[in-house]
Design a protein around this motif. Structure first.
Motif, PDB file in Angstrom:
ATOM      1  N   LEU A   1       0.850  -1.192   0.000  1.00  0.00           N
ATOM      2  CA  LEU A   1       0.000   0.000   0.000  1.00  0.00           C
ATOM      3  C   LEU A   1       0.885   1.242   0.000  1.00  0.00           C
ATOM      4  CD1 LEU A   1      -2.508  -1.114   2.779  1.00  0.00           C
ATOM      5  CD2 LEU A   1      -2.930  -1.100   0.318  1.00  0.00           C
ATOM      6  N   SER A   2       0.278   2.372  -0.273  1.00  0.00           N
ATOM      7  CA  SER A   2       1.021   3.629  -0.170  1.00  0.00           C
ATOM      8  C   SER A   2       1.243   3.950   1.307  1.00  0.00           C
ATOM      9  CB  SER A   2       0.242   4.764  -0.835  1.00  0.00           C
ATOM     10  OG  SER A   2      -0.940   5.025  -0.091  1.00  0.00           O
TER      11      SER A   2
ATOM     12  N   GLY B   1      -1.876   5.605   2.738  1.00  0.00           N
ATOM     13  CA  GLY B   1      -2.948   4.614   2.900  1.00  0.00           C
ATOM     14  C   GLY B   1      -2.696   3.712   4.090  1.00  0.00           C
TER      15      GLY B   1
ATOM     16  N   LYS C   1      -3.391   5.562   7.308  1.00  0.00           N
ATOM     17  CA  LYS C   1      -4.827   5.655   7.608  1.00  0.00           C
ATOM     18  C   LYS C   1      -5.341   4.358   8.237  1.00  0.00           C
ATOM     19  CE  LYS C   1      -5.956   9.092   4.124  1.00  0.00           C
ATOM     20  NZ  LYS C   1      -6.658   9.391   2.867  1.00  0.00           N
ATOM     21  N   HIS C   2      -4.920   3.229   7.686  1.00  0.00           N
ATOM     22  CA  HIS C   2      -5.335   1.948   8.248  1.00  0.00           C
ATOM     23  C   HIS C   2      -4.796   1.778   9.667  1.00  0.00           C
ATOM     24  CE1 HIS C   2      -7.383   0.363   4.776  1.00  0.00           C
ATOM     25  NE2 HIS C   2      -6.316   0.512   4.002  1.00  0.00           N
TER      26      HIS C   2
END
Length: 145
Positions: free
Chosen positions: A39-40, A43, A46-47
């Motif tokens: 993932l970036s 991203g 955020k998770h």
């Protein structure tokens, strides 16, 4: 720890479950999580924030890196909540196994292990003896010769 709904919501996302699985092995820096999940960085962050807000992970600063680790308390709470359902599934799977193996379901008050009774009750004679295999069952009409 926050409420159960936020725990379930946090674990509903497959990326977050993948992060939890990674952290199960050992604590990891954000960069390692980014690389492992593909993932970036924004991203992944955020998770991780959702998991942290739900109380599933803890973060500590290590120089310039943030290292995330699982917090076992919420996982233990989820496990405790799942215990009665696990018991239900085990009982259902045991019953299915007995059925697939050809063992009848135990009746109320009857022992569940039928290994000592090779024949059904209706094949037993009143004195408790078991008739020979080629003998007709008591309900079967006798052959007319």
């Amino acid at each position: 720890m926050s409420d159960d709904a936020s725990l379930w919501a946090a674990l509903a996302d497959p990326h977050r479950r993948a992060i939890v699985a990674l952290l199960l092995e050992r604590p990891r820096a954000v960069g390692e999580i980014v690389e492992a999940c593909g993932l970036s960085q924004p991203g992944t962050s955020k998770h991780l924030r959702v998991l942290r807000d739900a109380g599933l992970v803890r973060v500590r600063q290590d120089a310039q890196r943030r290292v995330y680790a699982l917090d076992p308390a919420p996982i233990a709470a989820l496990d405790a909540w799942l215990t009665p359902y696990r018991t239900l599934w085990n009982e259902s799977l045991d019953a299915l196994g007995r059925r697939l193996d050809g063992h009848p379901e135990p009746r109320a008050g009857e022992p569940s292990d039928h290994s000592e009774e090779p024949f059904p009750h209706d094949r037993r004679q009143p004195n408790g003896a078991t008739p020979p295999l080629d003998a007709p069952s008591p309900e079967a009409p006798s052959p007319k010769g």
